[in-house]
Design a protein around this motif. Structure first.
Motif, PDB file in Angstrom:
ATOM      1  N   ARG A  54     -53.576  68.943  33.859  1.00 40.74           N
ATOM      2  CA  ARG A  54     -54.122  69.541  35.081  1.00 40.74           C
ATOM      3  C   ARG A  54     -55.154  70.566  34.679  1.00 40.74           C
ATOM      4  O   ARG A  54     -55.037  71.239  33.649  1.00 40.74           O
ATOM      5  CB  ARG A  54     -53.034  70.180  35.934  1.00 40.74           C
ATOM      6  CG  ARG A  54     -52.490  71.481  35.371  1.00 40.74           C
ATOM      7  CD  ARG A  54     -51.445  72.065  36.301  1.00 40.74           C
ATOM      8  NE  ARG A  54     -50.957  73.334  35.784  1.00 40.74           N
ATOM      9  CZ  ARG A  54     -51.105  74.498  36.398  1.00 40.74           C
ATOM     10  NH1 ARG A  54     -51.716  74.570  37.558  1.00 40.74           N
ATOM     11  NH2 ARG A  54     -50.629  75.603  35.863  1.00 40.74           N
ATOM     12  N   SER A  55     -56.182  70.688  35.502  1.00 37.97           N
ATOM     13  CA  SER A  55     -57.186  71.739  35.342  1.00 37.97           C
ATOM     14  C   SER A  55     -56.950  72.739  36.452  1.00 37.97           C
ATOM     15  O   SER A  55     -56.777  72.363  37.611  1.00 37.97           O
ATOM     16  CB  SER A  55     -58.597  71.168  35.451  1.00 37.97           C
ATOM     17  OG  SER A  55     -58.857  70.300  34.380  1.00 37.97           O
ATOM     18  N   PHE A  69     -56.672  66.625  38.107  1.00 40.18           N
ATOM     19  CA  PHE A  69     -55.714  66.028  37.187  1.00 40.18           C
ATOM     20  C   PHE A  69     -56.454  65.030  36.308  1.00 40.18           C
ATOM     21  O   PHE A  69     -57.410  64.396  36.750  1.00 40.18           O
ATOM     22  CB  PHE A  69     -54.593  65.295  37.943  1.00 40.18           C
ATOM     23  CG  PHE A  69     -53.730  66.203  38.772  1.00 40.18           C
ATOM     24  CD1 PHE A  69     -52.830  67.073  38.179  1.00 40.18           C
ATOM     25  CD2 PHE A  69     -53.817  66.183  40.155  1.00 40.18           C
ATOM     26  CE1 PHE A  69     -52.029  67.918  38.945  1.00 40.18           C
ATOM     27  CE2 PHE A  69     -53.032  67.018  40.929  1.00 40.18           C
ATOM     28  CZ  PHE A  69     -52.136  67.885  40.329  1.00 40.18           C
ATOM     29  N   ARG A  70     -55.998  64.891  35.084  1.00 39.24           N
ATOM     30  CA  ARG A  70     -56.545  63.899  34.151  1.00 39.24           C
ATOM     31  C   ARG A  70     -55.392  63.039  33.661  1.00 39.24           C
ATOM     32  O   ARG A  70     -54.314  63.545  33.332  1.00 39.24           O
ATOM     33  CB  ARG A  70     -57.239  64.562  32.964  1.00 39.24           C
ATOM     34  CG  ARG A  70     -58.501  65.280  33.329  1.00 39.24           C
ATOM     35  CD  ARG A  70     -59.594  64.283  33.578  1.00 39.24           C
ATOM     36  NE  ARG A  70     -60.853  64.971  33.811  1.00 39.24           N
ATOM     37  CZ  ARG A  70     -61.758  64.550  34.660  1.00 39.24           C
ATOM     38  NH1 ARG A  70     -61.577  63.464  35.348  1.00 39.24           N
ATOM     39  NH2 ARG A  70     -62.879  65.207  34.824  1.00 39.24           N
ATOM     40  N   GLN A  74     -58.798  58.373  30.248  1.00 40.69           N
ATOM     41  CA  GLN A  74     -59.897  59.207  30.727  1.00 40.69           C
ATOM     42  C   GLN A  74     -60.320  60.166  29.627  1.00 40.69           C
ATOM     43  O   GLN A  74     -59.517  60.555  28.778  1.00 40.69           O
ATOM     44  CB  GLN A  74     -59.480  60.023  31.959  1.00 40.69           C
ATOM     45  CG  GLN A  74     -59.193  59.197  33.179  1.00 40.69           C
ATOM     46  CD  GLN A  74     -58.814  60.058  34.385  1.00 40.69           C
ATOM     47  OE1 GLN A  74     -58.288  61.162  34.253  1.00 40.69           O
ATOM     48  NE2 GLN A  74     -59.073  59.538  35.564  1.00 40.69           N
ATOM     49  N   LEU A  75     -61.607  60.557  29.690  1.00 38.10           N
ATOM     50  CA  LEU A  75     -62.091  61.631  28.825  1.00 38.10           C
ATOM     51  C   LEU A  75     -61.787  62.951  29.494  1.00 38.10           C
ATOM     52  O   LEU A  75     -61.726  63.050  30.726  1.00 38.10           O
ATOM     53  CB  LEU A  75     -63.603  61.515  28.607  1.00 38.10           C
ATOM     54  CG  LEU A  75     -64.095  60.470  27.629  1.00 38.10           C
ATOM     55  CD1 LEU A  75     -65.613  60.530  27.528  1.00 38.10           C
ATOM     56  CD2 LEU A  75     -63.483  60.645  26.253  1.00 38.10           C
ATOM     57  N   MET A  76     -61.667  63.985  28.678  1.00 36.82           N
ATOM     58  CA  MET A  76     -61.355  65.307  29.194  1.00 36.82           C
ATOM     59  C   MET A  76     -62.073  66.347  28.341  1.00 36.82           C
ATOM     60  O   MET A  76     -62.127  66.233  27.113  1.00 36.82           O
ATOM     61  CB  MET A  76     -59.842  65.506  29.114  1.00 36.82           C
ATOM     62  CG  MET A  76     -59.368  66.904  29.383  1.00 36.82           C
ATOM     63  SD  MET A  76     -57.559  67.015  29.315  1.00 36.82           S
ATOM     64  CE  MET A  76     -57.248  66.764  27.568  1.00 36.82           C
ATOM     65  N   ALA A  94     -51.313  70.551  29.588  1.00 36.43           N
ATOM     66  CA  ALA A  94     -50.521  69.322  29.606  1.00 36.43           C
ATOM     67  C   ALA A  94     -49.346  69.480  30.570  1.00 36.43           C
ATOM     68  O   ALA A  94     -48.599  70.448  30.489  1.00 36.43           O
ATOM     69  CB  ALA A  94     -50.019  69.002  28.207  1.00 36.43           C
ATOM     70  N   ILE A  95     -49.206  68.544  31.483  1.00 35.32           N
ATOM     71  CA  ILE A  95     -48.065  68.508  32.398  1.00 35.32           C
ATOM     72  C   ILE A  95     -46.914  67.766  31.734  1.00 35.32           C
ATOM     73  O   ILE A  95     -45.749  68.018  32.017  1.00 35.32           O
ATOM     74  CB  ILE A  95     -48.456  67.815  33.725  1.00 35.32           C
ATOM     75  CG1 ILE A  95     -49.486  68.660  34.470  1.00 35.32           C
ATOM     76  CG2 ILE A  95     -47.239  67.570  34.597  1.00 35.32           C
ATOM     77  CD1 ILE A  95     -50.006  67.997  35.732  1.00 35.32           C
ATOM     78  N   THR A  96     -47.256  66.851  30.846  1.00 32.94           N
ATOM     79  CA  THR A  96     -46.276  66.085  30.075  1.00 32.94           C
ATOM     80  C   THR A  96     -46.697  66.143  28.608  1.00 32.94           C
ATOM     81  O   THR A  96     -47.820  66.552  28.303  1.00 32.94           O
ATOM     82  CB  THR A  96     -46.258  64.605  30.516  1.00 32.94           C
ATOM     83  OG1 THR A  96     -47.534  64.024  30.215  1.00 32.94           O
ATOM     84  CG2 THR A  96     -45.950  64.445  31.996  1.00 32.94           C
TER      85      THR A  96
END
Length: 188
Positions: A54-55, A69-70, A74-76, A94-96
């Motif tokens: 998450r941003s 959310f990413r 996907q690129l981040m 990181a959420i996970t």
């Protein structure tokens, strides 16, 4: 997985893909750890192999505001910090647990200097970032919270259930209680 991502742009030859993939390094990021933190300079980009990010930023009133959310494939990057070399105004957390393939900014700069295809690629990425930002802006202006939730659910159904309610509610601009009502209505 990352090879398919770069192939999908139909820009790079197979030899180019194999050559620059050697520049990426694998990295494990654990739940609640950061890829980018506010105040730091973002000097790398990452391809998300697995995991959810998450941003968010902290508002003037001290409220945690999730705005993006990413997901895998996907690129981040802290994009504005990455391109301007200024301190980041966002956090990417990181959420996970997550697995990333990371490329340093120096390597990106070298690739752009030596390969016109990378300039084309980065132009496409910049355009995609703009379109995503515009879509998010219009969602917030035009769509109800239920419509925004349904759009996210339609786009990433397997991952939305793994996002904590407080982050989803913040992203949607509603309370957790309102989100619970929306989820009940949609699941009926």
């Amino acid at each position: 997985m990352i090879e398919n991502y770069f192939r999908s742009f139909n820009i790079f030859s197979e030899a180019e893909i194999q050559a620059f993939l050697q520049l990426f390094e694998a990295r494990k990021v654990y739940k609640n750890d950061f890829f980018v933190q506010e105040g730091d300079r973002c000097r790398e980009i990452a391809f998300i192999v697995s995991g959810i990010f998450r941003s968010y930023y902290i508002s003037d009133t001290g409220k945690d505001m999730t705005y993006c959310f990413r997901f895998p494939d996907q690129l981040m990057a802290g994009y504005s910090s990455f391109i301007s070399d200024c301190p980041s105004r966002e956090n990417m957390q990181a959420i996970t647990d997550a697995d990333l393939m990371v490329l340093k900014k120096d390597a990106v700069d070298h690739l752009v200097k030596d390969d016109l295809n990378w300039t084309k690629f980065l132009k496409i990425i910049a355009e995609q970032e703009y379109l995503e930002l515009e879509k998010r802006f219009f969602q917030l202006q035009r769509d109800s919270a239920a419509q925004r939730y349904e759009a996210l659910l339609g786009h990433q159904p397997d991952y939305v259930q793994k996002i904590p309610l407080q982050y989803l509610a913040s992203y949607l601009g509603i309370t957790q209680r309102h989100l619970s009502r929306i989820r009940k209505e949609i699941s009926v």
